[in-house]
Design an enzyme around this catalytic site. Structure first.
Site, PDB file in Angstrom:
ATOM      1  N   HIS A  52       4.134  34.345  36.735  1.00  0.00           N
ATOM      2  CA  HIS A  52       3.017  34.612  37.661  1.00  0.00           C
ATOM      3  C   HIS A  52       2.336  35.936  37.325  1.00  0.00           C
ATOM      4  O   HIS A  52       1.727  36.565  38.190  1.00  0.00           O
ATOM      5  CB  HIS A  52       3.488  34.616  39.119  1.00  0.00           C
ATOM      6  CG  HIS A  52       4.263  33.402  39.510  1.00  0.00           C
ATOM      7  ND1 HIS A  52       3.662  32.199  39.813  1.00  0.00           N
ATOM      8  CD2 HIS A  52       5.605  33.201  39.603  1.00  0.00           C
ATOM      9  CE1 HIS A  52       4.605  31.313  40.106  1.00  0.00           C
ATOM     10  NE2 HIS A  52       5.787  31.883  39.963  1.00  0.00           N
ATOM     11  N   SER A  58     -16.109  45.995  16.350  1.00  0.00           N
ATOM     12  CA  SER A  58     -17.148  46.050  17.370  1.00  0.00           C
ATOM     13  C   SER A  58     -18.371  46.723  16.772  1.00  0.00           C
ATOM     14  O   SER A  58     -18.249  47.653  15.974  1.00  0.00           O
ATOM     15  CB  SER A  58     -16.665  46.837  18.598  1.00  0.00           C
ATOM     16  OG  SER A  58     -17.739  47.152  19.458  1.00  0.00           O
TER      17      SER A  58
END
Length: 461
Positions: free
Chosen positions: A174, A300
């Site tokens: 979770h 990038s």
């Protein structure tokens, strides 16, 4: 295709990714389909010559010459087939029919003294040729290109599993800190899943089936010409000699449940890799995995420091597209109005595109796995800063010692709190347990609480 031509390709499969999808060209291109059709027509002609009922007789030299039509099929041959279809050639009018063009190609290439011309495509419908040609191409594409690419990924995962079997790592269920595992064991899970998935693909490929029953699957034309020939036995022998299973009950089309099963098997393998891509992406994000930078590569356009997990992202995108296409194909090819409609013909031409997206995804995952390196210090630091994860072990040992409120006591100490190992040790000192049990509890550490994770790697076959 040259790089210049690739810049003008409509699809990225033949453009940007052309070099990656090129291995599928011998199985998924228009020329490949032409060649496979020629193969079926030639082998059918040879099979007819083996029937005592027909006057057709082909000696070994003639058979060799015929087989050279598909074994040596080249660009000029493909261009000729296309010309027969669109423009006509050598006395043949334009067919506007791709299979008829193949028939005329074989006729045109027969030796002048051959009497085999009337027997080419004898009693057949186009789908007799197409269904076999498509399955031959699909089978070989899977065997020669796609499965080897998947095996490479599976082997890379197995190697990572064995190399890092002892490297402890915080697990997350979770998205929250959970019982530790090892990085190797987690990679072994994916290797095992992918191994089972490739087994399903192998089984589905071996289960491909074809037909040779004429216009409505009744052998009507064959029986009209030679009623005493066992055409069902002939068809079964012919299809199985091509390495395919035999489909005896058909309409004009061979039921494509076998293809649907194969497409579904590929979706299963792709789902495993999609799950892997997402997990690796998260491990990179958490700095559990570092990436080897490639000299000259830009991460990038504005942030020079970045090394992005682009291979896994690219794989994710392509495998998602592949699964969308495979779902569509499986749903579509299994239906046909009454005994035949033509809509599936154009759809089946897109099998190669779905396979191409698969191949790009497999290659990109493999490239990405070759670049990632576990960051052991980050993994260990994360474990040591999350001591609450030994709470499971503590309450389990206390349950073993007969303490009914063990779970609740550990929950009071840990749930929703910033916990240190000292808090556990203070709790251990207050427990009414034997000294050997207290020592056992004090010996618990996050990095050592991995069960038999390392040994589970040996379960890989």
């Amino acid at each position: 295709m040259t790089d210049t031509h690739a810049l003008y390709a409509v699809s990225p499969l033949d453009g940007r990714y052309g070099r990656r999808t090129e291995p599928l060209s011998p199985y998924a291109s228009e020329a490949a389909l032409m060649r496979a059709r020629v193969r079926v027509e030639v082998e059918y002609l040879i099979a007819l010559s083996d029937l005592e009922a027909t006057p057709l007789s082909l000696d070994s030299d003639e058979r060799g010459t015929l087989r050279e039509l598909y074994e040596g099929f080249d660009e000029d041959d493909a261009a000729l087939v296309k010309k027969l279809e669109t423009d006509g050639h050598a006395g043949f009018d334009a067919t506007n029919h791709d299979v008829k063009a193949v028939e005329y190609f074989v006729r045109h290439r027969l030796p002048e003294d051959s009497d085999a011309s009337p027997w080419i495509h004898f009693g057949l419908t186009s789908e007799d040729v197409n269904n076999l040609a498509h399955r031959l191409l699909v089978r070989d594409a899977v065997d020669d290109v796609l499965l080897p690419a998947l095996y490479d990924v599976r082997d890379a995962l197995a190697e990572m599993a064995r190399e890092h079997r002892d490297l402890p790592m915080l697990a997350r269920t979770h998205g929250q800190p959970a019982t530790p595992t090892t990085f190797g064991k987690e990679m072994a899970v994916y290797a095992a899943r992918l191994g089972r998935a490739t087994g399903r693909i192998r089984g589905a490929t071996d289960g491909l089936r074809g037909k040779l029953g004429g216009a409505s699957g009744t052998y009507a034309a064959h029986v009209a010409a030679y009623p005493n020939v066992d055409w069902q036995a002939f068809a079964e022998r012919f299809v199985t000699d091509l390495g395919l299973g035999f489909e005896s009950l058909t309409t004009q089309v061979s039921p494509c449940d076998d293809l649907a099963a194969l497409f579904d098997a590929f979706r299963g393998a792709n789902d495993v890799l999609l799950d892997l891509d997402l997990d690796i992406w998260l491990y990179v994000s958490d700095r559990y995995l570092g990436q080897e930078a490639v000299d000259g590569e830009t991460g990038s356009s504005t942030m020079p420091h970045k090394v992005n997990p682009i291979d896994f992202e690219n794989s994710e995108g392509n495998l998602s597209k592949a699964n969308s296409d495979l779902t569509f194909l499986a749903d579509y090819v299994t239906t046909s109005r009454l005994q035949r409609d033509l809509s599936d013909s154009t759809v089946k031409r897109n099998i190669g595109a779905a396979f191409a997206h698969c191949l790009i995804g497999y290659d990109k995952t493999a490239v990405g796995l070759a670049k990632v390196v576990p960051t052991e210090t980050v993994m260990r630091d994360d474990l040591e800063s999350t001591p609450e994860i030994i709470g499971e072990a503590v309450q389990t040992i206390l349950r073993r010692e007969g303490q009914e409120d063990a779970y609740e006591r550990v929950k009071d100490v840990t749930r929703g709190k910033d916990v240190a190992l000292a808090d556990f040790r203070e709790m251990f000192d207050d427990l009414e347990v034997d000294d050997d049990v207290r020592e056992e509890l004090h010996a618990l550490t996050p990095t050592g609480y991995t069960g038999v994770a390392s040994g589970l790697v040996d379960n890989l076959e």
